[in-house]
Each structure stands twice: as structure tokens, then as C-alpha cells.
Design an enzyme around this catalytic site. Structure first.
Site, PDB file in Angstrom:
ATOM      1  N   GLU A 219       0.893  -1.177   0.000  1.00 45.18           N
ATOM      2  CA  GLU A 219       0.000   0.000   0.000  1.00 45.18           C
ATOM      3  C   GLU A 219       0.917   1.209   0.000  1.00 45.18           C
ATOM      4  OE1 GLU A 219      -3.261   0.251  -0.022  1.00 45.18           O
ATOM      5  OE2 GLU A 219      -3.942  -1.764   0.459  1.00 45.18           O
ATOM      6  N   CYS A 253      -1.983   9.336   2.572  1.00 41.38           N
ATOM      7  CA  CYS A 253      -1.638   8.778   1.254  1.00 41.38           C
ATOM      8  C   CYS A 253      -2.663   9.161   0.205  1.00 41.38           C
ATOM      9  CB  CYS A 253      -1.493   7.267   1.341  1.00 41.38           C
ATOM     10  SG  CYS A 253      -2.882   6.484   2.162  1.00 41.38           S
TER      11      CYS A 253
HETATM   12  P1  NAD Z   1       8.580   4.783   4.498  1.00 41.24           P
HETATM   13  O1  NAD Z   1       8.490   4.031   3.231  1.00 41.24           O
HETATM   14  O2  NAD Z   1       9.755   5.639   4.725  1.00 41.24           O
HETATM   15  O3  NAD Z   1       8.533   3.785   5.758  1.00 41.24           O
HETATM   16  C1  NAD Z   1       7.475   2.893   5.952  1.00 41.24           C
HETATM   17  C2  NAD Z   1       7.941   1.788   6.876  1.00 41.24           C
HETATM   18  O4  NAD Z   1       8.932   0.999   6.190  1.00 41.24           O
HETATM   19  C3  NAD Z   1       8.587   2.262   8.161  1.00 41.24           C
HETATM   20  O5  NAD Z   1       8.181   1.432   9.229  1.00 41.24           O
HETATM   21  C4  NAD Z   1      10.080   2.093   7.885  1.00 41.24           C
HETATM   22  O6  NAD Z   1      10.867   1.909   9.036  1.00 41.24           O
HETATM   23  C5  NAD Z   1      10.066   0.833   7.040  1.00 41.24           C
HETATM   24  N1  NAD Z   1      11.241   0.621   6.180  1.00 41.24           N
HETATM   25  C6  NAD Z   1      12.126   1.554   5.728  1.00 41.24           C
HETATM   26  N2  NAD Z   1      13.057   0.949   4.951  1.00 41.24           N
HETATM   27  C7  NAD Z   1      12.758  -0.359   4.898  1.00 41.24           C
HETATM   28  C8  NAD Z   1      13.327  -1.507   4.243  1.00 41.24           C
HETATM   29  N3  NAD Z   1      14.411  -1.412   3.480  1.00 41.24           N
HETATM   30  N4  NAD Z   1      12.739  -2.708   4.398  1.00 41.24           N
HETATM   31  C9  NAD Z   1      11.604  -2.823   5.140  1.00 41.24           C
HETATM   32  N5  NAD Z   1      11.029  -1.794   5.805  1.00 41.24           N
HETATM   33  C10 NAD Z   1      11.590  -0.574   5.670  1.00 41.24           C
HETATM   34  O7  NAD Z   1       7.216   5.588   4.609  1.00 41.24           O
HETATM   35  P2  NAD Z   1       6.831   6.706   5.692  1.00 41.24           P
HETATM   36  O8  NAD Z   1       7.584   7.931   5.359  1.00 41.24           O
HETATM   37  O9  NAD Z   1       6.909   6.129   7.047  1.00 41.24           O
HETATM   38  O10 NAD Z   1       5.272   6.907   5.355  1.00 41.24           O
HETATM   39  C11 NAD Z   1       4.810   7.780   4.387  1.00 41.24           C
HETATM   40  C12 NAD Z   1       4.481   7.042   3.102  1.00 41.24           C
HETATM   41  O11 NAD Z   1       3.500   6.041   3.335  1.00 41.24           O
HETATM   42  C13 NAD Z   1       3.857   7.959   2.065  1.00 41.24           C
HETATM   43  O12 NAD Z   1       4.418   7.696   0.807  1.00 41.24           O
HETATM   44  C14 NAD Z   1       2.385   7.577   2.077  1.00 41.24           C
HETATM   45  O13 NAD Z   1       1.686   7.835   0.877  1.00 41.24           O
HETATM   46  C15 NAD Z   1       2.480   6.098   2.348  1.00 41.24           C
HETATM   47  N6  NAD Z   1       1.207   5.584   2.875  1.00 41.24           N
HETATM   48  C16 NAD Z   1       0.434   4.779   2.084  1.00 41.24           C
HETATM   49  C17 NAD Z   1      -0.796   4.328   2.547  1.00 41.24           C
HETATM   50  C18 NAD Z   1      -1.701   3.460   1.698  1.00 41.24           C
HETATM   51  O14 NAD Z   1      -2.614   2.875   2.237  1.00 41.24           O
HETATM   52  N7  NAD Z   1      -1.488   3.381   0.399  1.00 41.24           N
HETATM   53  C19 NAD Z   1      -1.205   4.681   3.841  1.00 41.24           C
HETATM   54  C20 NAD Z   1      -0.395   5.497   4.611  1.00 41.24           C
HETATM   55  C21 NAD Z   1       0.825   5.937   4.129  1.00 41.24           C
END
Ligand code: NAD
Length: 490
Positions: A219, A253
Site C-alpha cells: 500500500e 496517502c
Molecule cells: P517509508 O516508506 O519511509 O517507511 C514505511 C515503513 O517501512 C517504516 O516502518 C520504515 O521503518 C520501514 N522501512 C524503511 N526501509 C525499509 C526496508 N528497506 N525494508 C523494510 N522496511 C523498511 O514511509 P513513511 O515515510 O513512514 O510513510 C509515508 C508514506 O507512506 C507515504 O508515501 C504515504 O503515501 C504512504 N502511505 C500509504 C498508505 C496506503 O494505504 N497506500 C497509507 C499510509 C501511508
């Protein structure tokens, strides 16, 4: 190269997955009614301290307390009651069809089994509702879960896991840490990963999962567009679009980041939208991370340098909070149009026709949500049908994220996953086919093959082209000949 010793976080991830896997096996063997009862208990434990949870979410994300209640806590009770009420029927085995003439005496059942251990990796913008929308159905289905919450919201994650463990036991475990903890969780080989986060990280997660053969749901980010057509209720639309842009300071998002408005109403709509955004300013919180704030500032600065016009807001004073910002005249290749900003900003484009609005809205590599605003519902619907997005709202935007019956889903770079809704439960479980054969005959498709076998196959193909009594009698006769052939009398 000799194998490297595991790091502390890799060991913690393995321990978490192993502990949860052992506990989940027992949990999955409980009758569904017992799991439902336990899940209802867990819900009560959470709701009994709902104020604490709302305050914690506000503390970690800065969001207004009103939004912690409306977008985080309020949905929890609905989630539990929806899945506890609907889950048992959705998870019940179903009978499968087996053609009785060619394959007599066989009964097929399709069961829905838990996958085992689900790794849930969450972002920081909705630290309660995002993990919970997967945790509740996943656990009810008999899975265990290891939750890796965002490093920005560890306390909220820990609070939820503690309550769930008090009611359900060690079938839930939290793995704290940043990206390396998420990566370690995947390396520990859970049976599925549900990842919510940025498109950039989502790609890495998809590769890591593919290398280990782990299914994953993604997502990801969005760049939603609100299409405002002639005939829209301008005041209500301005209020709704302002909320869609600014809710959770745009860290949503499916926040509205682009507005395509029809030229005939733009002179009236634009000032209404600006006024609605300015009125909302006191309820718009500071962004969770300084890095995100820098990215949004970069988008505004770049758009201004390319000649965009600031309708309201703009670059913040040094050290000050980001203000609700609306830009016009932004070129489509500018990051403010093309990339996810994830802040309290939007760009507005004036379009001549419905067709132009559709082209503008679809000019994105993302595809999470979109909305169409118009009192003529037929016209709105025909525009909505041509928008490329996983979700489209008419005369509203994005308010369905906490409604458990409705899928939350994107296309394109917004991901391949689905959360909420019965479709999500299908992904959190796997189908298992069980077939019982109570016949004693040698099957007509078994060895040895012969001419009667080929005749039978030809008859079956012909029967698919034209049914009716003649074809049925032909099949019966071909089957008889084949059985004689198998018995060595053909
Ligand atoms: P992010 O991608 O930086 O981090 C998300 C999660 O992934 C965190 O827990 C982080 O620690 C983890 N992570 C980071 N690197 C990783 C790796 N290499 N392997 C596995 N896990 C890893 O996102 P963010 O900045 O925390 O959140 C914002 C983003 O989330 C925005 O792009 C937003 O659109 C998206 N989002 C999407 C939805 C949806 O339902 N489509 C909902 C909420 C947020």
C-alpha cells in the site's frame, strides 16, 4: 564469503517470528467462535483506555486530538465488530464444483487457512488505524503478527501490541526499529508481508520478498486529484477539498495534492478554496518529520522558481510551521505536480472541458484515490469512470479509510495491495483444496491410453461446443467404450 554473524536486530526479528509462529499454530487450531470471543476481549481492553491511545497518537504525530479520535481511535471498535461479525462466514469452507458425469463420486471443499506469521510494516501517519486494519482481520483468521511500526511512532505501536497480547497471548509481537528492522523482519521469513509506506521503500520490500518467495501486499504513496466540474456546490466543494488537502497536515496517502477545476467556475471556486484553506490553518498540525517538511518546502520552492503563482501559504518563516499552501500555474513536470508531497499543499490547474479534467487527473504515475465534485451525478459518474485510480469518491474524498467493509486499494505506483474489506481477508488467508473420492473405478484419464481415450476427449471437446441430449448420449457412449478399453475389452 563466509556467512556473516546476525546483527542484534536480525536476531530480534528471528526470535519474534519464531515466537509468534509457535503461538499462532495453537491459536489457529481454536474454533473460530473462541477466536472471536478473544478478539472481542482485546477490543474492550483497547477501548477502556481509548483516551490514552488518542493522546499517545497526538503526542507522537502532533495531529490534533480531534483527528486522533476521528481518524484513529473511532475506527477501532468498528474494525473489531465488523470482522468478529462477518469473519466466521467469510472464513467458512465452501463446496467446489466437480462435474459429476466425467468425474463421479468426488467432493471438493475449499477451506480458508491462515498463512501463518504476517509481518506488518507500517508508516507514521496513522499509527493506530493503519496497522490495526491488517492486524484485526489477520489475527481473527488465525494468523500471528509481527508488527514493525514506524520508528517515528514506536510508543503507539507498543501500546497496541501490549493490549493485544494481554487478551490474545504471544500471537502478536512488536519489532522496534527503523528500516533495518523492516528489512530484518523480511529476512526472518514470515509467511507474508503487508507493507504500507512510500513507493520507494515499497519497491525494495517487493524485491526482498520476491527473493525469499514471500507474498507481499504493498500500500504505497499517492497523488490524488479532485476534479471540480461546473455544477458543483462551490461552498461545500471548497470545504471538502480543503479538508482533503489539509487533513493530518496532508500526511495522508490519499490526500488531495492536485485540483483540476473547470474554467467556467474557477473564478468563483478558487477564492472559496483559498478562504476554506485559510480558515482551516489553526487545525493544521506540524509535520511529523523534519525530512518530510524539507521535501515539501523543496516542492514549493521549485514550483515558484518555475513561475508558479502562490494563491495562499508559501514558504514557512525560518523554523516556523508549514502553512496551508495552494499553487497555480505549476508545470506538469514539476515535482509539486508529479511527485507525492505529503504535506499541506496542493496545485490547482484550470481545465476547459470534462475531457481536459480527466487528462489532468490521470497525468500521474500514482493511482490511489480521486474525486469528482458535481451536483449532476450522472455527469460526475461518467467522469469518475474514466479516472485511473483504485478508489473514486463523488462529492467527497478519502473518508472511507477506516470503514472495514470498503477496500482501500490503489493502482500504478500506489501499490498492489488491498486492505479492509472481504478482499483483504482473502489475501490474508490461503485457499486449501481438499478433495475426497469415494469411487473405486479406474479413472478414464489414467493409463493405459488408447484410441477410446482419444475418442472420449474429442467427444468432451465437442460437447463443450454444443450441449444438449445428443452430446450427453455421445459422452455416455464414449465413456463406456473407454471403460471397456481400460478393462482390456476394447
Ligand atoms: P517509508 O516508506 O519511509 O517507511 C514505511 C515503513 O517501512 C517504516 O516502518 C520504515 O521503518 C520501514 N522501512 C524503511 N526501509 C525499509 C526496508 N528497506 N525494508 C523494510 N522496511 C523498511 O514511509 P513513511 O515515510 O513512514 O510513510 C509515508 C508514506 O507512506 C507515504 O508515501 C504515504 O503515501 C504512504 N502511505 C500509504 C498508505 C496506503 O494505504 N497506500 C497509507 C499510509 C501511508
Amino acid at each position: 564469503m563466509p556467512p556473516q554473524p546476525l546483527t542484534d536486530v536480525q536476531l530480534a526479528a528471528q526470535d519474534a517470528v519464531n515466537e509468534v509462529r509457535a503461538a499462532a499454530a495453537k491459536w489457529a487450531s481454536l474454533p473460530i467462535a473462541s477466536r472471536v470471543a478473544k478478539m472481542r476481549e482485546a477490543c474492550q481492553l483497547i477501548l477502556a483506555r481509548a483516551d490514552e491511545l488518542a493522546e499517545l497518537a497526538t503526542l507522537e504525530t502532533h495531529k490534533p486530538l480531534a483527528e486522533s479520535y476521528s481518524a484513529e481511535v473511532l475506527g477501532v471498535a468498528d474494525l473489531f465488530s465488523y470482522w468478529c461479525d462477518r469473519g466466521p462466514a467469510l472464513l467458512a469452507p465452501r463446496k467446489g464444483h466437480v462435474p459429476s458425469l466425467e468425474m463421479p463420486g468426488k467432493k471438493a471443499t475449499i477451506e480458508r487457512l491462515p498463512r501463518g506469521v504476517i509481518g506488518v510494516i507500517s508508516p507514521w501517519n496513522f499509527p493506530v488505524s493503519l496497522p490495526m486494519r491488517t492486524l484485526v482481520p489477520a489475527l481473527l483468521a488465525g494468523n500471528g503478527v509481527v508488527l514493525k511500526p514506524s520508528e517515528c511512532t514506536p510508543q503507539t505501536g507498543a501500546w497496541l501490541v501490549e493490549r493485544l497480547r494481554s487478551a490474545l497471548g504471544p500471537i502478536v509481537q512488536m519489532l522496534p526499529g527503523a528500516g533495518e528492522a523492516g528489512a530484518a523482519l523480511i529476512e526472518a521469513k514470515p509467511d507474508m508481508i503487508v507493507f504500507t509506506g512510500s513507493t520507494r521503500t515499497g519497491r525494495r520490500v517487493a524485491v526482498a520478498c520476491a527473493e525469499r518467495g514471500i507474498p507481499c501486499e504493498l500500500e504505497l504513496g499517492g497523488k490524488d486529484c479532485a476534479v471540480v466540474l461546473e455544477g458543483a456546490d462551490l461552498e461545500r466543494t471548497a470545504a471538502g477539498v480543503a479538508w482533503g488537502i489539509l487533513m493530518n497536515a496532508g500526511q495522508n496517502c490519499s490526500g488531495i495534492e492536485r485540483v483540476a477545476v473547470q474554467a467556467t467556475i474557477a473564478p468563483a471556486f478558487l477564492p472559496s478554496l483559498v478562504a476554506a484553506m485559510e480558515r482551516a490553518a489553526p487545525d493544521v498540525c506540524e509535520l511529523v518529520t523534519p525530512m518530510q517538511k524539507e521535501l515539501v518546502i523543496g516542492h514549493i520552492r521549485d514550483a515558484l522558481a518555475r513561475g508558479a503563482k502562490l494563491e495562499t501559504g508559501g514558504l514557512p518563516d525560518s523554523g516556523g510551521p508549514l502553512r496551508p499552501t495552494l499553487l497555480t500555474g505549476v508545470p506538469r513536470d514539476a515535482p509539486a505536480w508529479a511527485d507525492e508531497s505529503f504535506g499541506p499543499t496542493a496545485v490547482l490547474e484550470i481545465c476547459e472541458t470534462d475531457e481536459d479534467c480527466i487528462t489532468a487527473a490521470n497525468d500521474t504515475r500514482y493511482g490511489l484515490g480521486a474525486s469528482v465534485w458535481c451536483r449532476d451525478l450522472n455527469r460526475a459518474r461518467s467522469v469518475a469512470d474514466r479516472l485511473r485510480s483504485g478508489m473514486v469518491w463523488i462529492n467527497n474524498h478519502s473518508f472511507t479509510g477506516a470503514l472495514p467493509d470498503l477496500p482501500w486499494v490503489g493502482v500504478g505506483e500506489s501499490g498492489t495491495g488491498v486492505t479492509n474489506s472481504p478482499e483483504a481477508l482473502m489475501h490474508l488467508t490461503r485457499p486449501r483444496l481438499v478433495v475426497v473420492d469415494s469411487t473405486s473405478a479406474i479413472e478414464p484419464w489414467w493409463y493405459p491410453y488408447g484410441t477410446a481415450m482419444i475418442d472420449l476427449m474429442r467427444t468432451l471437446v465437442a460437447r463443450q461446443q454444443s450441449g444438449g441430449l445428443g452430446a450427453l448420449l455421445g459422452t455416455l457412449s464414449a465413456l463406456k467404450k473407454r471403460n471397456r478399453e481400460l478393462a482390456g475389452k476394447g
